[in-house]
Design a protein around this motif. Structure first.
Motif, short mmCIF file in Angstrom:
data_model
loop_
_atom_site.label_atom_id
_atom_site.label_comp_id
_atom_site.label_asym_id
_atom_site.label_seq_id
_atom_site.Cartn_x
_atom_site.Cartn_y
_atom_site.Cartn_z
N ASN A 186 -52.05 -34.20 114.10
CA ASN A 186 -50.74 -34.79 113.93
C ASN A 186 -49.69 -33.84 113.37
OD1 ASN A 186 -51.05 -37.63 114.79
ND2 ASN A 186 -52.63 -37.66 113.19
N TRP A 187 -50.10 -32.59 113.13
CA TRP A 187 -49.18 -31.62 112.55
C TRP A 187 -48.81 -30.60 113.63
CZ3 TRP A 187 -47.30 -32.40 107.71
CH2 TRP A 187 -48.01 -33.31 106.90
N THR A 188 -48.01 -31.02 114.58
CA THR A 188 -47.74 -30.19 115.76
C THR A 188 -46.40 -29.47 115.71
OG1 THR A 188 -46.83 -32.14 116.87
CG2 THR A 188 -49.18 -31.65 117.21
N GLN A 189 -45.54 -29.83 114.77
CA GLN A 189 -44.22 -29.21 114.70
C GLN A 189 -44.24 -28.05 113.70
OE1 GLN A 189 -41.26 -32.40 114.04
NE2 GLN A 189 -42.83 -33.82 114.78
N ARG A 190 -43.78 -26.91 114.11
CA ARG A 190 -43.82 -25.72 113.27
C ARG A 190 -42.48 -25.47 112.60
NH1 ARG A 190 -47.65 -21.05 115.52
NH2 ARG A 190 -49.38 -22.35 116.26
N THR A 191 -42.52 -24.83 111.45
CA THR A 191 -41.31 -24.44 110.74
C THR A 191 -41.54 -23.12 110.03
OG1 THR A 191 -39.70 -25.07 109.02
CG2 THR A 191 -41.98 -25.79 108.69
N GLY A 192 -40.48 -22.36 109.88
CA GLY A 192 -40.54 -21.10 109.15
C GLY A 192 -39.95 -21.21 107.76
N SER A 193 -39.85 -22.44 107.24
CA SER A 193 -39.28 -22.67 105.91
C SER A 193 -40.26 -23.46 105.06
CB SER A 193 -37.96 -23.44 106.02
OG SER A 193 -37.01 -22.75 106.79
N TRP A 194 -40.03 -23.43 103.74
CA TRP A 194 -40.75 -24.29 102.80
C TRP A 194 -39.77 -25.35 102.31
CZ3 TRP A 194 -42.00 -18.96 100.85
CH2 TRP A 194 -43.25 -18.50 101.33
N PHE A 195 -40.27 -26.57 102.10
CA PHE A 195 -39.41 -27.66 101.66
C PHE A 195 -39.98 -28.30 100.40
CE2 PHE A 195 -39.13 -27.31 106.27
CZ PHE A 195 -37.76 -27.09 106.43
N TYR A 196 -39.12 -28.49 99.41
CA TYR A 196 -39.41 -29.19 98.15
C TYR A 196 -40.37 -28.42 97.23
CZ TYR A 196 -37.26 -33.24 100.43
OH TYR A 196 -36.39 -34.08 101.07
N LEU A 197 -41.39 -27.82 97.74
CA LEU A 197 -42.36 -27.09 96.91
C LEU A 197 -41.75 -25.77 96.46
CD1 LEU A 197 -45.39 -26.88 95.92
CD2 LEU A 197 -45.79 -25.59 98.04
N ASP A 198 -41.69 -25.54 95.12
CA ASP A 198 -41.12 -24.26 94.67
C ASP A 198 -42.01 -23.51 93.69
OD1 ASP A 198 -40.62 -25.55 92.22
OD2 ASP A 198 -38.59 -24.74 92.05
N ALA A 199 -43.17 -24.05 93.28
CA ALA A 199 -44.07 -23.30 92.41
C ALA A 199 -45.45 -23.95 92.42
CB ALA A 199 -43.53 -23.22 90.98
N VAL A 200 -46.47 -23.11 92.22
CA VAL A 200 -47.85 -23.55 92.04
C VAL A 200 -48.40 -22.81 90.83
CG1 VAL A 200 -50.15 -23.69 93.05
CG2 VAL A 200 -48.13 -23.91 94.52
N THR A 201 -49.10 -23.51 89.95
CA THR A 201 -49.67 -22.88 88.76
C THR A 201 -51.16 -23.19 88.67
OG1 THR A 201 -49.38 -24.72 87.20
CG2 THR A 201 -47.46 -23.32 87.59
N VAL A 202 -51.89 -22.30 87.98
CA VAL A 202 -53.32 -22.49 87.72
C VAL A 202 -53.61 -22.03 86.29
CG1 VAL A 202 -54.05 -22.21 90.13
CG2 VAL A 202 -53.90 -20.20 88.63
N ARG A 203 -54.81 -22.36 85.82
CA ARG A 203 -55.30 -21.84 84.53
C ARG A 203 -56.37 -20.80 84.83
NH1 ARG A 203 -55.08 -27.50 83.05
NH2 ARG A 203 -57.31 -27.66 83.44
N PRO A 204 -56.02 -19.52 84.77
CA PRO A 204 -56.99 -18.48 85.11
C PRO A 204 -57.98 -18.22 83.99
CG PRO A 204 -54.90 -17.48 84.55
CD PRO A 204 -54.69 -18.96 84.47
N ARG A 205 -59.19 -17.82 84.37
CA ARG A 205 -60.20 -17.38 83.41
C ARG A 205 -60.79 -16.07 83.92
NH1 ARG A 205 -57.86 -20.44 81.00
NH2 ARG A 205 -58.49 -22.31 79.87
#
Length: 418
Positions: A186-205
């Motif tokens: 169901n994910w057939t439309q492509r885009t070269g942009s990102w929308f709404y998401l502006d950061a991802v964080t983790v807790r590294p060890r």
């Protein structure tokens, strides 16, 4: 490359006033941003940014759309959080379902990897105009250098759409809510942009810090190869992962095409987005500043003195927030349509300040790395992406290789070095 300025000892700058941190007095520099909106900053001590992207207004929001966004982590860790932004929206936006998984191929996910994210324990969240929100931490470990896929369903939106136009990465969109599906059907439309998401964080060890690349279209990766992660910050992230000595492992690319230090244009100026795009991100130790060419070539009246004053103000604010600042010299661009001798004179004077002015904790000389040995005003032909301004994949790699990794783990001092 040896550093041209020695990092100094950290002081009690974190305790300075909010006015200092957020830059209340701008001198001859244009007005600066207000404090970050509620929810923009992750809870205290909550990990390190592993991916980020500068936000801007990128179109008109649409109800009932799904977005499957592909991003590359830099540092691995547990407790994954995503940050969703409606910073440029003029109406509230509702995220009905949000999932995170690992990419298998295209829009298809690794079976069993797709997990639901929640917000204060709820499956959906409404973010007001101008707002930003973090998800709850996801109790799984995400490896470094993962192709992470964040799937969003937006049942209600309207007005301006917040995102990042030039991702240099293929993502996918759809109609309706297909966020829980691991299939690409169901994910057939492509885009070269990102929308709404502006950061991802983790807790590294073990614990690690991050560097934020604050730049323009060169940092954004224009003329690098799409979908292959060959922007210079990507190459830098690979070097940091391979390093056995550096405690900086996270890399956040806050490049924005056309961006300027002094004034808004394509996106808010570096001065006006510093708090949201850099200082609000968790675990950041160092700001890597590589901007100024758009001020020189596209902004009337952008003298060397004004650009230098902008650099000083950015550095003061970053130091006041306890961050180090590494600056890079402005690369040559003769052959680009807006080049002229007057602009070249400004570039040379600004670069002389970067190298010798003593304001920054360290300097990387991108001008020296990229310029042609036959004409110092031009980019080396082997590094030229074709427009005489943006480096190709080989040039991007050379830029990252020129960064002294030790300079990214310095300690900020109270007033710069000048």
């Amino acid at each position: 490359m040896p550093r041209t300025a020695r990092p100094r000892r950290r002081t009690a700058l974190a305790a300075l006033s909010t006015c200092l941190v957020l830059g209340c007095a701008s001198g001859e520099i244009p007005g600066e941003e207000p404090p970050p909106s509620p929810g923009a900053t992750a809870p205290s001590g909550d990990g390190v940014v592993t991916w980020a992207s500068s936000a801007d207004r990128v179109g008109v929001a649409v109800d009932g759309r799904g977005y499957r966004l592909v991003v590359r982590t830099s540092v691995g860790g547990s407790g994954l959080r995503v940050r969703l932004s409606n910073a440029f929206g003029d109406q509230p936006v509702t995220f009905g379902n949000v999932h995170a998984g690992l990419q298998r191929r295209g829009a298809a996910l690794v079976p069993g990897s797709n997990r639901r994210l929640t917000f204060g324990g709820a499956r959906s969240v409404t973010v007001p105009a101008g707002g930003i929100v973090y998800s709850d931490p996801l109790p799984v470990r995400v490896p470094a250098a993962s192709a992470l896929v964040v799937s969003l369903f937006v049942p209600r939106a309207g007005g301006a759409l917040t995102g990042h136009w030039m991702a240099m990465q293929t993502s996918y969109t759809t109609d309706g809510d297909h966020t829980a599906e691991e299939s690409a059907a169901n994910w057939t439309q492509r885009t070269g942009s990102w929308f709404y998401l502006d950061a991802v964080t983790v807790r590294p060890r073990p614990a690690a810090g991050a560097v934020v690349a604050l730049g323009d279209s060169i940092t954004d990766g224009w003329h690098s190869t799409t979908d292959l992660d060959r922007r210079w910050p990507d190459h830098l992230a690979r070097r940091l992962r391979a390093s056995s000595t550096s405690a900086v492992k996270g890399v956040a690319n806050e490049g924005m095409a056309g961006n300027r230090v002094l004034t808004d244009g394509p996106g808010q100026s570096a001065l006006n987005r510093l708090s949201r795009d850099v200082l609000s991100l968790p675990g950041v130790r160092t700001v890597f500043l590589f901007q100024g060419v758009n001020d020189i070539k596209a902004e009337p009246g952008a003298t060397a003195d004004r650009i230098i004053a902008g650099y000083r103000r950015l550095t003061e604010r970053a130091h006041a927030a306890g961050k180090c600042v590494v600056a890079a010299t402005i690369a040559p661009y003769k052959g680009w349509g807006e080049w002229d001798p007057a602009g070249e004179a400004v570039r040379r004077r600004v670069n002389a300040f970067i190298r010798t002015g003593g304001t920054f904790d360290a300097v990387t000389d991108f001008d020296r790395v990229l310029r042609s040995p036959r004409d110092a005003e031009r980019i080396r032909p082997a590094f030229d992406g074709g427009d005489h301004l943006h480096p190709n994949d080989k040039g991007m790699r050379a830029m990252a290789d020129a960064v002294d990794l030790e300079s990214l783990d310095c300690e900020a001092g109270p007033h710069g070095q000048g």
